[in-house]
Design an enzyme around this catalytic site. Structure first.
Site, PDB file in Angstrom:
ATOM      1  N   ARG A  73       0.317   6.633   7.513  1.00  5.87           N
ATOM      2  CA  ARG A  73       0.455   6.674   6.060  1.00  5.87           C
ATOM      3  C   ARG A  73      -0.007   8.014   5.492  1.00  5.87           C
ATOM      4  O   ARG A  73       0.479   8.466   4.465  1.00  5.87           O
ATOM      5  CB  ARG A  73      -0.386   5.578   5.391  1.00  5.87           C
ATOM      6  CG  ARG A  73       0.108   4.159   5.605  1.00  5.87           C
ATOM      7  CD  ARG A  73      -0.662   3.215   4.668  1.00  5.87           C
ATOM      8  NE  ARG A  73      -0.550   1.824   5.067  1.00  5.87           N
ATOM      9  CZ  ARG A  73       0.442   0.996   4.721  1.00  5.87           C
ATOM     10  NH1 ARG A  73       1.424   1.448   3.975  1.00  5.87           N
ATOM     11  NH2 ARG A  73       0.462  -0.258   5.103  1.00  5.87           N
ATOM     12  N   PHE A  87      13.844   3.645  10.807  1.00  9.87           N
ATOM     13  CA  PHE A  87      12.471   3.367  10.415  1.00  9.87           C
ATOM     14  C   PHE A  87      11.719   4.685  10.273  1.00  9.87           C
ATOM     15  O   PHE A  87      11.714   5.505  11.187  1.00  9.87           O
ATOM     16  CB  PHE A  87      11.788   2.463  11.441  1.00  9.87           C
ATOM     17  CG  PHE A  87      10.503   1.893  10.936  1.00  9.87           C
ATOM     18  CD1 PHE A  87      10.506   0.812  10.064  1.00  9.87           C
ATOM     19  CD2 PHE A  87       9.290   2.445  11.308  1.00  9.87           C
ATOM     20  CE1 PHE A  87       9.317   0.295   9.576  1.00  9.87           C
ATOM     21  CE2 PHE A  87       8.093   1.921  10.819  1.00  9.87           C
ATOM     22  CZ  PHE A  87       8.114   0.847   9.953  1.00  9.87           C
ATOM     23  N   LYS A  98       0.820  -1.193   0.000  1.00 11.77           N
ATOM     24  CA  LYS A  98       0.000   0.000   0.000  1.00 11.77           C
ATOM     25  C   LYS A  98       0.861   1.252   0.000  1.00 11.77           C
ATOM     26  O   LYS A  98       0.393   2.347  -0.268  1.00 11.77           O
ATOM     27  CB  LYS A  98      -0.879   0.026   1.269  1.00 11.77           C
ATOM     28  CG  LYS A  98      -1.669  -1.242   1.470  1.00 11.77           C
ATOM     29  CD  LYS A  98      -2.310  -1.228   2.905  1.00 11.77           C
ATOM     30  CE  LYS A  98      -2.889  -2.574   3.231  1.00 11.77           C
ATOM     31  NZ  LYS A  98      -3.245  -2.696   4.652  1.00 11.77           N
ATOM     32  N   GLY A  99       2.130   1.071   0.324  1.00 10.68           N
ATOM     33  CA  GLY A  99       3.003   2.208   0.585  1.00 10.68           C
ATOM     34  C   GLY A  99       3.179   3.177  -0.567  1.00 10.68           C
ATOM     35  O   GLY A  99       3.412   4.364  -0.366  1.00 10.68           O
ATOM     36  N   GLU A 141       7.769   2.521  -6.178  1.00 14.08           N
ATOM     37  CA  GLU A 141       7.867   2.038  -4.794  1.00 14.08           C
ATOM     38  C   GLU A 141       8.034   3.189  -3.824  1.00 14.08           C
ATOM     39  O   GLU A 141       8.550   4.250  -4.174  1.00 14.08           O
ATOM     40  CB  GLU A 141       9.074   1.088  -4.670  1.00 14.08           C
ATOM     41  CG  GLU A 141       8.701  -0.371  -4.495  1.00 14.08           C
ATOM     42  CD  GLU A 141       8.043  -0.701  -3.157  1.00 14.08           C
ATOM     43  OE1 GLU A 141       7.362   0.161  -2.564  1.00 14.08           O
ATOM     44  OE2 GLU A 141       8.201  -1.837  -2.699  1.00 14.08           O
ATOM     45  N   ASP A 184      14.527  -0.758   1.327  1.00 18.24           N
ATOM     46  CA  ASP A 184      15.182  -0.959   2.617  1.00 18.24           C
ATOM     47  C   ASP A 184      16.249  -2.028   2.401  1.00 18.24           C
ATOM     48  O   ASP A 184      17.361  -1.725   1.967  1.00 18.24           O
ATOM     49  CB  ASP A 184      14.102  -1.366   3.627  1.00 18.24           C
ATOM     50  CG  ASP A 184      14.599  -1.464   5.054  1.00 18.24           C
ATOM     51  OD1 ASP A 184      15.770  -1.169   5.300  1.00 18.24           O
ATOM     52  OD2 ASP A 184      13.810  -1.843   5.931  1.00 18.24           O
TER      53      ASP A 184
HETATM   54  P1  IMP Z   1      12.655  -4.239   1.728  1.00 13.90           P
HETATM   55  O1  IMP Z   1      12.242  -5.567   1.162  1.00 13.90           O
HETATM   56  O2  IMP Z   1      13.411  -4.439   3.015  1.00 13.90           O
HETATM   57  O3  IMP Z   1      13.455  -3.415   0.768  1.00 13.90           O
HETATM   58  O4  IMP Z   1      11.357  -3.415   2.131  1.00 13.90           O
HETATM   59  C1  IMP Z   1      10.072  -3.859   1.817  1.00 13.90           C
HETATM   60  C2  IMP Z   1       8.967  -2.939   2.267  1.00 13.90           C
HETATM   61  O5  IMP Z   1       9.053  -2.724   3.664  1.00 13.90           O
HETATM   62  C3  IMP Z   1       8.932  -1.532   1.694  1.00 13.90           C
HETATM   63  O6  IMP Z   1       8.371  -1.485   0.416  1.00 13.90           O
HETATM   64  C4  IMP Z   1       8.056  -0.836   2.722  1.00 13.90           C
HETATM   65  O7  IMP Z   1       6.701  -1.049   2.450  1.00 13.90           O
HETATM   66  C5  IMP Z   1       8.476  -1.505   4.011  1.00 13.90           C
HETATM   67  N1  IMP Z   1       9.467  -0.682   4.726  1.00 13.90           N
HETATM   68  C6  IMP Z   1      10.805  -0.730   4.652  1.00 13.90           C
HETATM   69  N2  IMP Z   1      11.393   0.214   5.415  1.00 13.90           N
HETATM   70  C7  IMP Z   1      10.376   0.893   5.996  1.00 13.90           C
HETATM   71  C8  IMP Z   1      10.324   2.042   6.892  1.00 13.90           C
HETATM   72  O8  IMP Z   1      11.337   2.624   7.324  1.00 13.90           O
HETATM   73  N3  IMP Z   1       9.075   2.445   7.267  1.00 13.90           N
HETATM   74  C9  IMP Z   1       7.935   1.851   6.821  1.00 13.90           C
HETATM   75  N4  IMP Z   1       7.937   0.814   5.975  1.00 13.90           N
HETATM   76  C10 IMP Z   1       9.148   0.327   5.567  1.00 13.90           C
HETATM   77 MG    MG Z   2       6.341  -1.022  -0.147  1.00 13.75          MG
END
Ligand code: IMP
Ligand code: MG
Length: 184
Positions: free
Chosen positions: A169, A156, A47-48, A103, A107
């Site tokens: 959000r 975070f 949803k982000g 996106e 992270d």
């Molecule tokens: P990744 O697979 O670790 O790169 O991150 C996957 C998903 O985790 C991102 O698309 C976000 O939806 C969520 N995410 C990662 N870091 C954060 C953060 O700092 N705050 C909130 N959501 C996060």
């Molecule tokens: Mg995301």
């Protein structure tokens, strides 16, 4: 929602609404140039990415199609598991299409690298990535990202589509939460 609505919960405002908008102006201009004369399918990751998709798409000067995917990579915590499950797949057939994944944040990069290879296996003409935020120090895998809004510290963050426990959000900026929010 604005900062004063959740004042006690915020530690720091990292990126203001103006900063996000100004950077999106630049990225949209670049995308307009790069895809001039080509069809473009924006794929938002729910949803982000809802906020960045809406604000980016409205800045583009050519027709774009918008489609959505929902994947889960997180359990209940704040760390990526690397295990990705499709919760909602695309409606569009990607054969021969120019796809731009939109996106919120990269992270660990695990979600996107999985998504990239998944979408590339569907016969598109091209697949690129636009991410509003990236945490270089959190990278567990190298992902080739064509458009990045901002590189941020390995903390975070919430707001502008990003949640903590499905909240925050709808803040129009990106900020960090005070420690008491996590521990309560
Ligand atoms: P990744 O697979 O670790 O790169 O991150 C996957 C998903 O985790 C991102 O698309 C976000 O939806 C969520 N995410 C990662 N870091 C954060 C953060 O700092 N705050 C909130 N959501 C996060
Ligand atoms: Mg995301």
């Amino acid at each position: 929602m604005e900062a004063s609505d959740v004042a006690g919960d915020l530690e720091n405002i990292l990126l203001t609404e103006d900063q996000l908008g100004a950077r999106l102006d630049e990225i949209a201009a670049q995308i307009d140039r790069d895809y001039a004369g080509k069809d473009l399918l924006l794929v938002g990751v729910l949803k982000g990415a809802v906020m960045v998709m809406a604000d980016l798409a409205r800045r583009l000067h050519s027709h774009v199609e918008m489609d959505w995917m929902a994947v889960s990579s997180y359990g209940s915590g704040t760390k990526s598991s690397g295990v990705v499950r499709i919760l909602k797949d695309l409606d569009a057939d990607l054969t021969g299409r120019n796809v731009l994944i939109v996106e919120d944040i990269i992270d660990s990069g695990l979600t996107l690298s999985w998504l990239l290879s998944n979408l590339r296996s569907r016969g598109p003409a091209s697949v690129e990535i636009a991410a509003m935020l990236r945490k270089p120090d959190a990278a567990k895998t190298e992902v080739d990202v064509r458009y990045v809004g901002f590189d941020i510290p390995n903390e975070f963050v919430v707001g502008y589509g990003l949640d903590y426990a499905e909240k925050y959000r709808n803040l129009p900026f990106v900020g960090t939460l005070a420690p008491h929010v996590y521990s309560s």
